[in-house]
Structures are given as structure tokens and as C-alpha cells.
Design a protein around this motif. Structure first.
Motif, PDB file in Angstrom:
ATOM      1  N   ASP A  76      24.115 -10.964  47.914  1.00  0.00           N
ATOM      2  CA  ASP A  76      23.122 -11.184  48.967  1.00  0.00           C
ATOM      3  C   ASP A  76      22.997 -12.684  49.227  1.00  0.00           C
ATOM      4  O   ASP A  76      22.750 -13.467  48.308  1.00  0.00           O
ATOM      5  CB  ASP A  76      21.782 -10.593  48.526  1.00  0.00           C
ATOM      6  CG  ASP A  76      20.698 -10.683  49.598  1.00  0.00           C
ATOM      7  OD1 ASP A  76      20.990 -11.181  50.706  1.00  0.00           O
ATOM      8  OD2 ASP A  76      19.568 -10.254  49.313  1.00  0.00           O
TER       9      ASP A  76
ATOM     10  N   ASP B  27      17.380 -14.413  52.421  1.00  0.00           N
ATOM     11  CA  ASP B  27      16.749 -14.560  53.723  1.00  0.00           C
ATOM     12  C   ASP B  27      17.106 -15.919  54.313  1.00  0.00           C
ATOM     13  O   ASP B  27      17.059 -16.941  53.616  1.00  0.00           O
ATOM     14  CB  ASP B  27      15.233 -14.438  53.580  1.00  0.00           C
ATOM     15  CG  ASP B  27      14.523 -14.484  54.913  1.00  0.00           C
ATOM     16  OD1 ASP B  27      14.339 -13.422  55.506  1.00  0.00           O
ATOM     17  OD2 ASP B  27      14.172 -15.606  55.349  1.00  0.00           O
ATOM     18  N   PRO B  28      17.477 -15.968  55.603  1.00  0.00           N
ATOM     19  CA  PRO B  28      17.898 -17.240  56.211  1.00  0.00           C
ATOM     20  C   PRO B  28      16.849 -18.345  56.128  1.00  0.00           C
ATOM     21  O   PRO B  28      17.198 -19.524  56.113  1.00  0.00           O
ATOM     22  CB  PRO B  28      18.172 -16.857  57.672  1.00  0.00           C
ATOM     23  CG  PRO B  28      18.444 -15.391  57.658  1.00  0.00           C
ATOM     24  CD  PRO B  28      17.598 -14.842  56.545  1.00  0.00           C
TER      25      PRO B  28
ATOM     26  N   TYR C 183      22.249  -7.367  55.359  1.00  0.00           N
ATOM     27  CA  TYR C 183      22.476  -8.155  56.576  1.00  0.00           C
ATOM     28  C   TYR C 183      21.673  -9.450  56.537  1.00  0.00           C
ATOM     29  O   TYR C 183      20.455  -9.436  56.373  1.00  0.00           O
ATOM     30  CB  TYR C 183      22.094  -7.357  57.824  1.00  0.00           C
ATOM     31  CG  TYR C 183      22.354  -8.146  59.100  1.00  0.00           C
ATOM     32  CD1 TYR C 183      23.614  -8.172  59.669  1.00  0.00           C
ATOM     33  CD2 TYR C 183      21.336  -8.894  59.696  1.00  0.00           C
ATOM     34  CE1 TYR C 183      23.871  -8.910  60.819  1.00  0.00           C
ATOM     35  CE2 TYR C 183      21.581  -9.635  60.845  1.00  0.00           C
ATOM     36  CZ  TYR C 183      22.844  -9.643  61.402  1.00  0.00           C
ATOM     37  OH  TYR C 183      23.090 -10.392  62.521  1.00  0.00           O
ATOM     38  N   ARG C 184      22.373 -10.572  56.694  1.00  0.00           N
ATOM     39  CA  ARG C 184      21.718 -11.882  56.754  1.00  0.00           C
ATOM     40  C   ARG C 184      22.291 -12.716  57.898  1.00  0.00           C
ATOM     41  O   ARG C 184      22.240 -13.943  57.862  1.00  0.00           O
ATOM     42  CB  ARG C 184      21.917 -12.628  55.426  1.00  0.00           C
ATOM     43  CG  ARG C 184      21.342 -11.936  54.206  1.00  0.00           C
ATOM     44  CD  ARG C 184      19.836 -11.776  54.283  1.00  0.00           C
ATOM     45  NE  ARG C 184      19.279 -11.271  53.022  1.00  0.00           N
ATOM     46  CZ  ARG C 184      18.001 -10.959  52.849  1.00  0.00           C
ATOM     47  NH1 ARG C 184      17.142 -11.076  53.854  1.00  0.00           N
ATOM     48  NH2 ARG C 184      17.572 -10.519  51.687  1.00  0.00           N
TER      49      ARG C 184
ATOM     50  N   CYS D 103      22.942 -13.787  62.104  1.00  0.00           N
ATOM     51  CA  CYS D 103      22.100 -14.438  63.115  1.00  0.00           C
ATOM     52  C   CYS D 103      21.943 -13.592  64.366  1.00  0.00           C
ATOM     53  O   CYS D 103      20.889 -13.591  64.993  1.00  0.00           O
ATOM     54  CB  CYS D 103      22.724 -15.789  63.472  1.00  0.00           C
ATOM     55  SG  CYS D 103      21.944 -16.661  64.846  1.00  0.00           S
TER      56      CYS D 103
ATOM     57  N   PRO E 291      18.663 -10.147  64.568  1.00  0.00           N
ATOM     58  CA  PRO E 291      17.567 -10.501  63.640  1.00  0.00           C
ATOM     59  C   PRO E 291      16.774  -9.303  63.137  1.00  0.00           C
ATOM     60  O   PRO E 291      16.179  -9.377  62.058  1.00  0.00           O
ATOM     61  CB  PRO E 291      16.688 -11.450  64.467  1.00  0.00           C
ATOM     62  CG  PRO E 291      17.095 -11.247  65.887  1.00  0.00           C
ATOM     63  CD  PRO E 291      18.520 -10.828  65.864  1.00  0.00           C
TER      64      PRO E 291
ATOM     65  N   ASN F   4      17.755  -8.074  59.530  1.00  0.00           N
ATOM     66  CA  ASN F   4      17.622  -8.943  58.358  1.00  0.00           C
ATOM     67  C   ASN F   4      16.977  -8.210  57.185  1.00  0.00           C
ATOM     68  O   ASN F   4      15.896  -7.636  57.313  1.00  0.00           O
ATOM     69  CB  ASN F   4      16.791 -10.183  58.709  1.00  0.00           C
ATOM     70  CG  ASN F   4      16.671 -11.140  57.542  1.00  0.00           C
ATOM     71  OD1 ASN F   4      17.630 -11.378  56.810  1.00  0.00           O
ATOM     72  ND2 ASN F   4      15.475 -11.682  57.349  1.00  0.00           N
ATOM     73  N   GLY F   5      17.639  -8.222  56.040  1.00  0.00           N
ATOM     74  CA  GLY F   5      17.115  -7.583  54.834  1.00  0.00           C
ATOM     75  C   GLY F   5      17.540  -6.146  54.641  1.00  0.00           C
ATOM     76  O   GLY F   5      17.287  -5.571  53.585  1.00  0.00           O
TER      77      GLY F   5
ATOM     78  N   GLU G 175      31.672  -8.956  55.564  1.00  0.00           N
ATOM     79  CA  GLU G 175      30.753  -9.947  56.116  1.00  0.00           C
ATOM     80  C   GLU G 175      31.580 -11.146  56.551  1.00  0.00           C
ATOM     81  O   GLU G 175      32.425 -11.631  55.785  1.00  0.00           O
ATOM     82  CB  GLU G 175      29.746 -10.346  55.031  1.00  0.00           C
ATOM     83  CG  GLU G 175      28.675 -11.315  55.457  1.00  0.00           C
ATOM     84  CD  GLU G 175      27.765 -11.686  54.288  1.00  0.00           C
ATOM     85  OE1 GLU G 175      26.558 -11.515  54.394  1.00  0.00           O
ATOM     86  OE2 GLU G 175      28.291 -12.163  53.255  1.00  0.00           O
TER      87      GLU G 175
ATOM     88  N   GLU H  91      27.679 -11.882  59.945  1.00  0.00           N
ATOM     89  CA  GLU H  91      27.672 -10.623  60.686  1.00  0.00           C
ATOM     90  C   GLU H  91      28.413  -9.554  59.895  1.00  0.00           C
ATOM     91  O   GLU H  91      29.344  -9.854  59.138  1.00  0.00           O
ATOM     92  CB  GLU H  91      28.315 -10.808  62.068  1.00  0.00           C
ATOM     93  CG  GLU H  91      27.636 -11.870  62.919  1.00  0.00           C
ATOM     94  CD  GLU H  91      26.140 -11.648  63.071  1.00  0.00           C
ATOM     95  OE1 GLU H  91      25.723 -10.480  63.228  1.00  0.00           O
ATOM     96  OE2 GLU H  91      25.389 -12.633  63.041  1.00  0.00           O
TER      97      GLU H  91
ATOM     98  N   CYS I 283      23.115 -18.817  67.787  1.00  0.00           N
ATOM     99  CA  CYS I 283      24.188 -18.369  66.888  1.00  0.00           C
ATOM    100  C   CYS I 283      25.546 -18.959  67.236  1.00  0.00           C
ATOM    101  O   CYS I 283      26.580 -18.483  66.754  1.00  0.00           O
ATOM    102  CB  CYS I 283      24.274 -16.844  66.905  1.00  0.00           C
ATOM    103  SG  CYS I 283      22.728 -16.029  66.466  1.00  0.00           S
TER     104      CYS I 283
END
Length: 770
Positions: A448, A451-452, A527-528, A530, A533, A536-537, A592, A597, A630
Motif C-alpha cells: 500500500d 493515503d496521498p 487504490y492510491r 490520482c 479520487p 482512494n483507500g 499498478e 492507477e 494528474c
């Protein structure tokens, strides 16, 4: 005639955002001038064409979409002018300022009374470019259709605007046809701007709770299935097992096939003609359906940009015909950044495989810089090796998660170093490489990124561990953890005696599912990225056997994980350019890219030599990142090999929607229209191009796993009592119509003999088919 229609319509609806040079205009109704259209004849030839076009494009259902054909987004900064859409819409601050500038240019040409009366109308109409439904309002959902110069307005609102501010029409559009036809004719003007679906016209679209509910959130259907879309990235691959990137800012993708070939895909989507690595002459792979051996793992060194090192994991057969797993180090060629140096291979570790299945295959580097290796339990069924099985035996490396330092050497001569904080370095009965144990056959693990913004979750390692015959599980890897196999499978006991005698400190999965959901888990990623959104997580993974895509969401309060299905291919949600509505059934792996992505690889026929595999990118149609956020500039890499442009094979949703209703029905295939598939792939012909002698290779995967793979590849068989609505191969063909007798016909006494012969031949043919 069609070409003439298109030319005429394009001229009528071409958007022109340039500000015209205008004199001050009085735009309120003049005394004695009627705004009604009664008694006025229709003289504009384009009205019918425009209405025809609206009906034609109406086949694409309205959904949140911007004029650039992408999903809406949350503006990163406050919108000063079109503030109604500052939380979610299609305008960033730059576009908002541009619309405001156009508004004030128009207002400069309007007298004070007109500003007071019509300013709000003009602002509302201009700001529809920022609406989340802008594409529907401007008929821009199909890129091939001409763009409206004015948005779709509800009839009552349009009538009020025309009654009060009809002279403003020439300020809002430079389209001469609309100016000449509609400035004096309210009905014609409002019919022209009317949308086929009244729910989406302005301002009704703002008051429609069904459309505004959860706008911008992940779309779910009535069953709670998350609606995502796909774009096709690559195809024609032979069981693509992994996609990795070197983190060198080149944004290249390295796609590996099970046979032992690694291809380079460039940021523009093209593939290099010559492979990065080709060791298929060494890799042990067979054409048997579902064979688990082959090229299984690859990882780039964290400092690959500087040292050019990468690592591979593959099956091979030694000189004594013993099957083994080999993990080795290689370097990139000094003369070509897109070619590996095959002579640089340095063996790090070799393990003898007691059976053909459960070979593991994951290599990855943790945030600590060490390399993690995920080894299967040795194969067969139930881990039958030794008293407690390989997985519970810490003196063997099978059925383990290993951690090594590839940048050093051990005092005992091993080509790697043991990290000093490995959990069992001081246990004389355990191998020091062991980081965790009690695993069966972990297929696809991922780190992982976190978080961005907050970096929460960074460094966690998620794995999918394939079950025996009851449960599949998702695990979080912890130092020194015992994951229970073979005592446990999922949350329940597998070996009852061993399970009751084992310690209570076993690490339980964060999620497990039974055979009603799937039969062979394929681990995924958190998923992290851009571009989407909303995702995310979310931990996104799938099932190899039935092609189901799933997601896990962590409840931060309870630390429990909730599972949701992912549905692909809704024509409403995915009617965007380039998005497709189906994918090949057997999900082999997830990936990834350098930007974070997510992708997955699947095939319609799980054979290492069959070029049926594809690579797909996951996309959230409900919300995207703001424009420009992005964007990245790939570092250029010199290419010496020819570039092969990508040619998509799958039809996009828009292509399917625009197909003629008279088109022939598509042939059956093993691609899936949704994430909860019900279609079984057809049984393909056995490949004959590759032959492997039985004396040189162990038998194909045996037991329940091979049976279930074969069963999935066969056509669907009805259950007991289930009615069969299609003709089976054993169903006799309908009798041919009898020929009418004539004077040229043979004597009747010959017919029974011929009929008997024909019947006999037919029976033989049927038996052969059966």
C-alpha cells in the motif's frame, strides 16, 4: 444526403466562444411587439434537422459528463462566478474566469435596465458549461455529434427567457440560423433547445433529487454493486501474469507472459517490437489448462534507476529433471534501456518443488527496502508433507513469506543478507529468511502506497491466499505471523486435530469468502492513484475462476472490512469515449502503474501459449480529478526497437450504443459484461503447436484445482431439474423435408435400404460427436 445533413448541422451547432464586437443593445421586449409565435410561418430549414439530431443522440442516456467527454470533478479552488458548481461540476478556476469574462463582455453591450432584467438569465445559461450534466445539456455525450451553441433549457424557463430577453440571443450565440429563425419565434426557439429527456434540461436538472443524490460519489446499483468502467490497454498476450514499472519516471509498463517473455509498453500505448526479456527456452511452462508453472514474478530494485537491477521468479527443470523454483537477479543492458542483459543472471535462491502446483510467485520490495518472497506450500492437496505440513514447518522455506536483503551477502556464502530484525533469526529450528508462515499459495500481493495526503496505510502488504476447497482469503502480512494453514482455511478449521492443538495467536484474514462467491482469489491493490479520487483507500481484487471483481473498504472505527462487488459495463455509467463494457473472464493478476492507477490482466482461455490475454485499466465514471492535477511528463527513454501502435479489439460502449438495431447478434464469447459473471467460456481447441514429452515434465496439476479449472472452461451444464432451452450437440437434427414423387424417382422398394444406410451413418456420426 447524409453528408449534406452533417455539414448543415455542424454549421448550425458549432460552438463559438469568441466574444463578438457589439453595440449597446436594448434586450427587453419593446412596446407593441408580441413575443408569441402565433401566425408566424416556419422559415428556418434547419429546425427539423436539429430535432432529428436530438432524437438520434438521445440513445445515449444522460449521465454526469463534461464537454471534454470526461467525468465531472471537484474544483480545487473556489469558483467566483459559477459558484453553484464549486463543489462538483465541470469548471476549474481558469474556466470559471473565462465564463465570467464572456459574461462581462456581453454586459458591456447591454443597457442598465437590460442588465437588471436579463443578467441572471445570461449568467445561468453561460454557467451550464460548469454543470455536471454539461455534456447532456450541450449534446456532447457523443464526440462525433455537433456541439450545441446553447444548452438545453426547460420549455417554461426558455419561454420566460425569450419573452423577457429575446434580443440577448444574438449576444449568446453567433449562429446566424438561430438568430434569424428564433429571435422572433418563441415556440420555435424553445423547441430547438428542448431535450428529449426533460429531466436533464435546465433548471429541472438542479431540482431532480434522483440525479443530484450522491452526485460525485461512487455509483452503486440497487444491489450495492460499485459501477466502474474499463479501458483496454493491451491485448493478444499469452497469459499475462504481471505488470510492473521501474519507478524511474519513464512511466513505462513491463508486461510479463507466463511463457517467460517480458514486453515494454510506452506511455503512448505502443509496444516495442523486441521484448525486454525472453527466457522461454529456460522457463518451464506447458499448454495444459490452468498449469501454475512458468514465469511467475518480477520486481525492480528500488534503486533501479541507478543500478539497473531487477529480480525474477520462475519455474525450471534442472539437469536431473527435477522441477525447481529459481529466484535470480539480472541487470538492464548497458547499450539499451529497453533490453535486459540475459548473461547477467545471478542466482539468489533455488527451491525444489515436490509437486507441479502451488508455486507462489510474488516478488516485491517493501518500504523498508528489503525484498519479500511469497512461496507456495509445495503443492498437491492439503499440504500432506511431514507431520504438520510444509506451511507450519519453519525449517523449510515452502509455505512461507521470506524477507531478504539483496544488497548484501551472508557470512555463510549466501548471495543475500538476512535482515537482522527478521523474527526467527535466533530460532535454531527455523530458517532465518522466514518472515511469516502458515500460508498455502499466496497469489498476488501488493504494498500500500498510503493515503496521498496523510500517508495513512503506507507500507501495509495485502495478499490473496488461494484456499483448498472451502474458503479464499485476503491477508495483511505481519512480522512473525502464522496464517494458520493447514490447521485453518479462512476463519474455520481445515485439519481439525491440528486446528484444536494450535495456538490462538494465528493471524486471521481481513476477509474470506466461500465457494458461492468464487473459487480462486487473485490478490489486488489499494487504490492510491490520482485520476479516480473516489476510489482512494479501496482494496480492489478479484476471483480467477468466475471473473468476479470485488472491493474491500475499511471501517476506521471498527477496523473491519466491508466487501462490495464491482460491476463493469453499464451503458449509462460508462458512455464515455474509449470505455468498454466487457472483459475476458479469467482474472490472472492486478497491477499498478507509476502514477498509482490500477489495472488487471485476464484471459478468455487460461493456457500459457494462447494469445487470449488482455490488460485493462479501471476508471471511476462518477468523478475524476480536476484538469491538470494528474498530468505528468514522462522522462524520455531512447528506443532502438520498432514501436507497434496499440490496436484495440473490444468495442467501446459508445460504439455499441451507435450500432444499428438491424445488426446481427454478436457471437458468444467468454468476455464478461459485468463483474458478477454468469457466462462460461467456450471450450477451446487443444493447442497443438507446443508439445512436451511426458518423460521430461511432471504431470499437469492434479486434484480438485485442475478439475475446477477444466470445469470452468467447459460449456455450462444445467442442474438437475433445470430446463434446457438450447439445443445440445446430442439433440437430433430436424428431419429433412420429403421430396415429392415424380416419374424420375427411383422405385419405392429401394428407399428403405437407402434410408437405413443413411440412418446408420447418422448414428455413427452422432456417436463420434458424443
Amino acid at each position: 444526403l447524409n453528408e449534406l445533413y452533417c455539414e448543415e448541422v455542424q454549421n448550425s451547432y458549432t460552438s463559438d466562444l469568441k466574444t463578438p464586437t457589439l453595440k449597446e443593445v436594448n434586450i427587453w421586449p419593446q412596446a407593441g411587439r408580441s413575443s408569441s409565435s402565433s401566425g408566424v410561418s416556419f422559415s428556418c430549414p434547419d429546425v427539423c434537422l436539429c430535432l432529428f439530431l436530438l432524437c438520434l443522440i438521445g440513445s445515449v442516456l444522460g449521465h454526469p459528463q463534461c464537454l471534454d467527454y470526461g467525468p465531472p470533478f471537484q474544483p480545487p479552488f473556489h469558483l467566483e462566478f459559477c459558484s453553484a458548481y464549486e463543489n462538483f461540476g465541470c469548471c476549474d478556476q481558469e474556466r470559471d474566469n473565462s465564463i465570467a469574462a464572456k459574461y462581462w463582455d456581453i454586459m458591456d453591450n447591454v443597457d442598465p435596465r437590460g442588465r437588471k432584467l436579463c443578467g441572471t438569465y445570461i449568467k445561468d445559461i453561460l454557467c451550464q458549461e460548469c454543470s455536471p450534466y454539461a455534456a447532456h445539456l450541450y449534446d456532447a455525450e457523443d464526440p462525433r455529434a455537433p456541439l450545441r451553441s446553447l444548452p438545453g433549457l426547460c420549455f417554461d424557463y426558455c419561454s420566460e427567457f425569450h419573452f423577457n430577453c429575446r434580443s440577448a440571443i444574438r449576444l449568446l450565440t453567433r449562429d446566424k440560423h438561430i438568430q434569424e429563425c428564433c429571435e422572433t419565434n418563441r415556440t420555435r426557439f424553445c423547441e430547438l433547445l428542448r431535450l428529449q429527456d426533460e429531466d436533464y434540461c435546465f433548471p429541472s436538472v438542479l431540482r431532480n433529487t434522483a440525479l443530484s443524490h450522491n452526485l460525485g460519489s461512487v455509483v452503486e446499483d440497487q444491489r450495492g454493486c460499485i459501477q466502474l468502467c474499463l479501458s483496454e490497454v493491451a491485448n493478444g498476450l499469452r497469459n499475462p501474469v504481471l505488470v510492473v514499472h521501474p519507478s524511474d519516471r519513464s512511466h513505462r509498463l513491463f508486461v510479463a507472459e507466463q511463457v517467460g517473455v517480458v514486453w515494454v509498453y510506452l506511455p503512448d500505448g505502443s509496444r516495442l517490437e523486441e521484448p525486454f526479456l525472453d527466457i522461454k527456452s529456460v522457463v518451464l511452462a506447458t499448454p495444459w489448462l490452468g498449469d501454475e508453472r512458468g514465469f511467475l514474478g518480477m520486481a525492480f530494485h528500488p534503486r533501479y534507476k541507478y543500478n539497473g537491477k531487477f529480480y525474477i521468479y520462475y519455474s525450471y527443470m534442472d539437469k536431473n529433471r527435477v522441477e525447481k523454483i529459481r529466484i535470480s537477479e539480472l541487470k538492464v543492458s548497458a547499450s539499451d534501456a529497453n533490453k535486459a542483459d540475459p548473461h547477467s543472471e545471478r542466482n539468489l535462491l533455488e527451491l525444489e518443488e515436490p509437486a507441479a502446483n502451488h508455486n507462489g510467485g510474488q516478488l516485491l520490495f517493501g518500504v523498508d527496502g528489503y525484498m519479500y518472497l511469497f512461496i507456495g506450500d509445495g503443492g498437491k492437496a492439503g499440504d500432506p508433507f511431514g507431520k504438520f505440513g510444509n506451511a507450519q514447518n519453519k525449517s523449510t522455506l515452502l509455505g512461507k513469506v521470506l524477507r531478504i536483503d539483496v544488497d548484501g551477502k551472508s557470512p555463510d556464502g549466501k548471495p543475500y543478507r538476512i535482515p537482522p530484525d527478521n523474527p526467527f533469526v535466533s530460532d535454531p529450528k527455523a530458517r532465518p529468511e522466514v518472515y511469516a508462515y502458515g500460508v498455502r499459495n499466496m497469489w498476488r500481493c501488493a504494498v500500500d502506497r498510503g493515503d496521498p495526503v496523510t500517508k495513512k496505510g503506507r507500507g501495509r502488504i495485502f495478499c490473496g491466499d488461494v484456499g483448498q476447497n472451502r474458503f479464499e482469503e485476503i491477508d495483511l502480512i505481519v512480522k512473525g505471523g502464522n496464517y494458520g494453514w493447514r490447521a485453518k482455511e479462512g476463519f474455520e478449521c481445515y485439519d481439525t486435530k491440528l486446528c484444536h492443538n494450535s495456538s490462538l495467536g494465528d493471524v486471521l484474514p481481513i476477509f474470506a469468502y466461500g465457494r458461492s462467491v468464487g473459487k480462486s482469489v487473485t490478490g489486488g491493490y489499494v487504490y492510491r492513484g490520482c485520476e479516480s479520487p473516489n476510489l482512494n483507500g479501496l482494496y480492489i481484487f478479484g476471483d480467477f475462476m468466475n471473473g468476479r471483481l470485488m472491493a474491500l473498504q475499511e471501517d476506521e472505527k471498527t477496523n473491519k472490512w466491508k466487501k462490495q462487488d464491482i460491476c463493469i459495463g453499464s451503458t449509462t455509467a460508462c458512455a464515455f469515449p474509449g470505455m468498454i463494457s466487457s472483459y475476458s473472464k479469467f482474472i490472472i493478476s492486478f497491477a499498478e502503474d507509476e502514477a498509482g492507477e490500477l489495472y488487471f490482466m485476464s484471459t478468455s482461455y487460461p493456457n500459457a501459449y494462447a494469445p487470449r490475454g488482455s490488460l485493462y485499466k479501471l476508471i471511476d465514471p462518477a468523478r475524476r480529478a480536476p484538469p491538470g492535477k494528474c498530468k505528468y511528463k514522462p522522462v524520455p527513454v531512447e528506443t532502438k526497437s520498432k514501436q507497434i501502435p496499440f490496436v484495440p479489439r473490444a468495442k467501446t460502449v459508445l460504439e455499441l450504443l451507435n450500432e444499428s438495431s438491424t445488426a446481427k447478434p454478436p457471437k458468444k464469447s467468454s468476455t464478461l459484461p459485468a463483474a458478477i459473471p454468469t457466462v462460461s467460456s467456450k471450450k477451446a481447441k487443444k493447442p497443438s503447436s507446443t508439445k512436451i514429452k511426458a518423460s521430461t515434465v511432471q504431470p499437469a496439476p492434479s486434484g480438485k484445482e485442475r478439475k475446477r479449472i477444466k470445469a470452468e472452461a467447459k460449456p455450462h451444464k444445467p442442474r438437475q431439474g433445470e430446463k434446457v432451452t438450447h439445443n445440445s450437440r446430442a439433440t437430433p437434427a430436424p428431419p429433412l423435408p420429403r421430396r415429392k414423387s415424380s416419374h424420375l424417382a427411383r422405385p419405392k422398394k429401394v428407399l428403405p435400404k437407402n434410408a437405413a444406410l443413411a440412418k446408420g451413418k447418422l448414428e455413427k456420426r452422432r456417436k463420434k460427436q458424443l
